[in-house]
Design a protein around this motif. Structure first.
Motif, PDB file in Angstrom:
ATOM      1  N   CYS A  62      35.832 -43.936  39.955  1.00 46.29           N
ATOM      2  CA  CYS A  62      35.348 -43.415  41.234  1.00 46.29           C
ATOM      3  C   CYS A  62      35.836 -44.369  42.331  1.00 46.29           C
ATOM      4  O   CYS A  62      35.614 -45.569  42.234  1.00 46.29           O
ATOM      5  CB  CYS A  62      33.825 -43.343  41.251  1.00 46.29           C
ATOM      6  SG  CYS A  62      33.192 -43.046  42.929  1.00 46.29           S
ATOM      7  N   CYS A 121      32.538 -46.294  43.796  1.00 54.09           N
ATOM      8  CA  CYS A 121      31.685 -47.207  43.023  1.00 54.09           C
ATOM      9  C   CYS A 121      32.397 -47.819  41.814  1.00 54.09           C
ATOM     10  O   CYS A 121      31.803 -48.634  41.107  1.00 54.09           O
ATOM     11  CB  CYS A 121      30.413 -46.488  42.582  1.00 54.09           C
ATOM     12  SG  CYS A 121      30.692 -45.156  41.401  1.00 54.09           S
ATOM     13  N   CYS A 125      32.576 -37.890  40.834  1.00 53.70           N
ATOM     14  CA  CYS A 125      31.522 -38.872  40.594  1.00 53.70           C
ATOM     15  C   CYS A 125      30.206 -38.218  41.001  1.00 53.70           C
ATOM     16  O   CYS A 125      30.120 -37.611  42.072  1.00 53.70           O
ATOM     17  CB  CYS A 125      31.763 -40.133  41.421  1.00 53.70           C
ATOM     18  SG  CYS A 125      30.367 -41.289  41.374  1.00 53.70           S
ATOM     19  N   GLU A 154      27.615 -39.456  42.071  1.00 51.54           N
ATOM     20  CA  GLU A 154      27.075 -40.030  43.307  1.00 51.54           C
ATOM     21  C   GLU A 154      27.961 -39.738  44.519  1.00 51.54           C
ATOM     22  O   GLU A 154      27.457 -39.554  45.628  1.00 51.54           O
ATOM     23  CB  GLU A 154      27.011 -41.572  43.182  1.00 51.54           C
ATOM     24  CG  GLU A 154      26.142 -42.084  42.078  1.00 51.54           C
ATOM     25  CD  GLU A 154      24.728 -42.341  42.559  1.00 51.54           C
ATOM     26  OE1 GLU A 154      24.492 -42.276  43.776  1.00 51.54           O
ATOM     27  OE2 GLU A 154      23.868 -42.603  41.699  1.00 51.54           O
ATOM     28  N   HIS A 155      29.273 -39.773  44.313  1.00 50.47           N
ATOM     29  CA  HIS A 155      30.171 -39.832  45.478  1.00 50.47           C
ATOM     30  C   HIS A 155      31.072 -38.619  45.665  1.00 50.47           C
ATOM     31  O   HIS A 155      31.964 -38.647  46.518  1.00 50.47           O
ATOM     32  CB  HIS A 155      31.000 -41.121  45.422  1.00 50.47           C
ATOM     33  CG  HIS A 155      30.121 -42.342  45.433  1.00 50.47           C
ATOM     34  ND1 HIS A 155      29.926 -43.134  44.323  1.00 50.47           N
ATOM     35  CD2 HIS A 155      29.337 -42.855  46.413  1.00 50.47           C
ATOM     36  CE1 HIS A 155      29.070 -44.099  44.628  1.00 50.47           C
ATOM     37  NE2 HIS A 155      28.705 -43.956  45.878  1.00 50.47           N
TER      38      HIS A 155
HETATM   39 ZN    ZN Z   1      30.949 -43.180  42.455  1.00 48.33          ZN
END
Ligand code: ZN
Length: 436
Positions: free
Chosen positions: A22, A25, A46, A48-49
């Motif tokens: 990612c 991160c 990802c 999260e992202h």
């Molecule tokens: Zn990430």
């Protein structure tokens, strides 16, 4: 983007699955390579992202798969008999780790992070690190560890920063030569060797075999973009001094879209004019790592087939796509290579042709020997044209890393694949800190 709210794109035409990171991160995530409008992209998500689509190959699925097939059989037989244990898996704690499936054929020794220019783009810059300038004794110890793990029969590169900011560089080369390294490559911007012929001669006498010279074009516009200053006179004088000192030169253009991708034919002409001192041209399609934290758009990317198309077009077919094949021992998608001889009428004649590499059980050694032969100073009018596409956090491909043969000798005695070592997140974070 918050966890659980990622809506994955519907991806058609997937031809390969691999793993990547990612960009935000640096977590390992799955990646798919797919075709869209005649080009290949990497898609990854990802939690999260969010999701990322990155251009990785400017040609069709058929061309991409054929290139991989041609490069696919070059695996070494006895790889890495003494791997470092890994707990987080490739690429998080390599050194070389047991996930690695290829031998190392070139090692880079980072001699300093001191540099005599302040480039807007720098592969190795780490803003967190203070001055790094180990003693020659420390550098020779690092090289000795590499020699114990692998061998001194492979080329070693002196890198930086700018290695020629060290006055004791000739003594370092001499020490490496005495240890048995018989091919020592100096990676330089050319400033010092352009104005200090005695220093260049001392380097040659101490054992430096080839000058790997950053050379991005025949106009100062490109140098102002890359180095923030004019450099063309410096580059030309550096080549002239190498001619006087009788040491071979490889020109190394970083290919940047819209900056110098229309100058590749011109660079080949300069190489031809300066044969046999110039032994090769080694193109590097730009990668976005080091101090390059903002996400580049796909329009800023150029890939291996893009470079080859520019070469064919700008040399009016003297250099053709079909002359090239995946080079030597690394993953096929990492590099390209061809060998030429100069005809009496001053045109290049291809000695190689695009085709399968075949089964090659000692490929790292063969690559080393080829580089040593073709890049060393000689009266033979041959020229290698090739290049390597280094990976950045957007396009990094764990399968490519596992086959990397170009590594950094780290100060903590690890041997780390170059692209793993310098990969940088959008926040400027790295998997491995420092230059060495
Ligand atoms: Zn990430």
């Amino acid at each position: 983007m918050k966890r659980g709210f990622v809506v994955m794109s519907l991806i058609n035409n997937v031809v390969r699955e691999t793993k990547s990171l990612c960009p935000d991160c640096l977590k390992t995530i799955k990646a798919s390579i797919y075709e869209k409008n005649g080009a290949m992209y990497m898609y990854k998500v990802c939690e999260e992202h969010g999701e990322f689509h990155t251009l990785v190959w400017e040609d069709t699925k058929e061309n991409y798969l054929e290139w991989i097939e041609y490069g696919g059989e070059a695996r070494d037989q006895n790889v890495n008999s003494n791997p470092r244990p890994t707990t987080h898996n490739c690429p998080h704690d390599c050194g070389i780790c047991s996930d690695h499936v290829q031998n190392i054929s070139t090692a880079a020794l980072m001699t300093t992070n001191v540099c005599d220019v302040n480039c807007p783009i720098c592969f190795t810059k780490d803003g967190q690190q203070g001055v790094y300038k180990p003693s020659n004794e420390e550098l020779l110890n690092m090289a000795s560890h590499y020699q114990d793990t692998f061998s001194s029969e492979h080329p070693i590169e002196l890198c930086g920063g700018e290695p020629t900011t060290r006055d004791d560089l000739p003594e370092l080369a001499k020490g490496l030569r005495e240890m048995g390294f018989d091919h020592i490559q100096l990676n330089t911007n050319g400033i010092r060797i352009s104005k200090d012929l005695d220093f260049l001669k001392a380097l040659k006498e101490s054992g430096v075999t080839v000058i790997y010279l950053g050379f991005d074009g025949f106009s100062d516009k490109v140098y102002e973009k890359k180095y923030g200053r004019k450099m063309l006179d410096v580059k030309l004088k550096a080549i002239e001094n190498c001619k006087t000192a009788e040491i071979g030169v490889v020109l190394v253009p970083v290919v940047m879209k819209g900056v110098n991708d229309s100058s590749l034919g011109e660079i080949i002409e300069i190489a031809k004019k300066n044969m046999p001192t110039v032994r090769g041209v080694y193109f590097q399609p730009v990668s976005f790592f080091g101090n390059y934290p903002t996400a580049p758009s796909n329009d800023e990317r150029i890939t291996i087939p893009g470079v080859l198309s520019c070469l064919e077009e700008q040399t009016c077919g003297e250099v053709k796509k079909v002359h090239f094949m995946p080079a030597g021992s690394e993953h096929a998608l990492c590099s390209f290579n061809a060998l030429y001889a100069l005809n009496k009428d001053n045109t290049l004649k291809a000695v190689t042709k695009y085709g399968p590499r075949g089964i090659n059980e000692d490929s790292a050694k063969k690559v080393s020997e080829f580089n040593k032969r073709s890049w060393r100073y000689s009266k033979m009018k041959t020229l290698t044209i090739g290049g390597m596409h280094f990976q950045d956090v957007w396009n990094i491909d764990v399968e490519r890393l596992r086959q990397c043969r170009l590594c950094i000798i780290s100060e903590d005695e690890r041997i780390i694949p170059l692209c793993t070592k310098y990969v940088t997140s959008t926040k400027g974070e790295k998997l491995y800190s420092g230059i060495s």
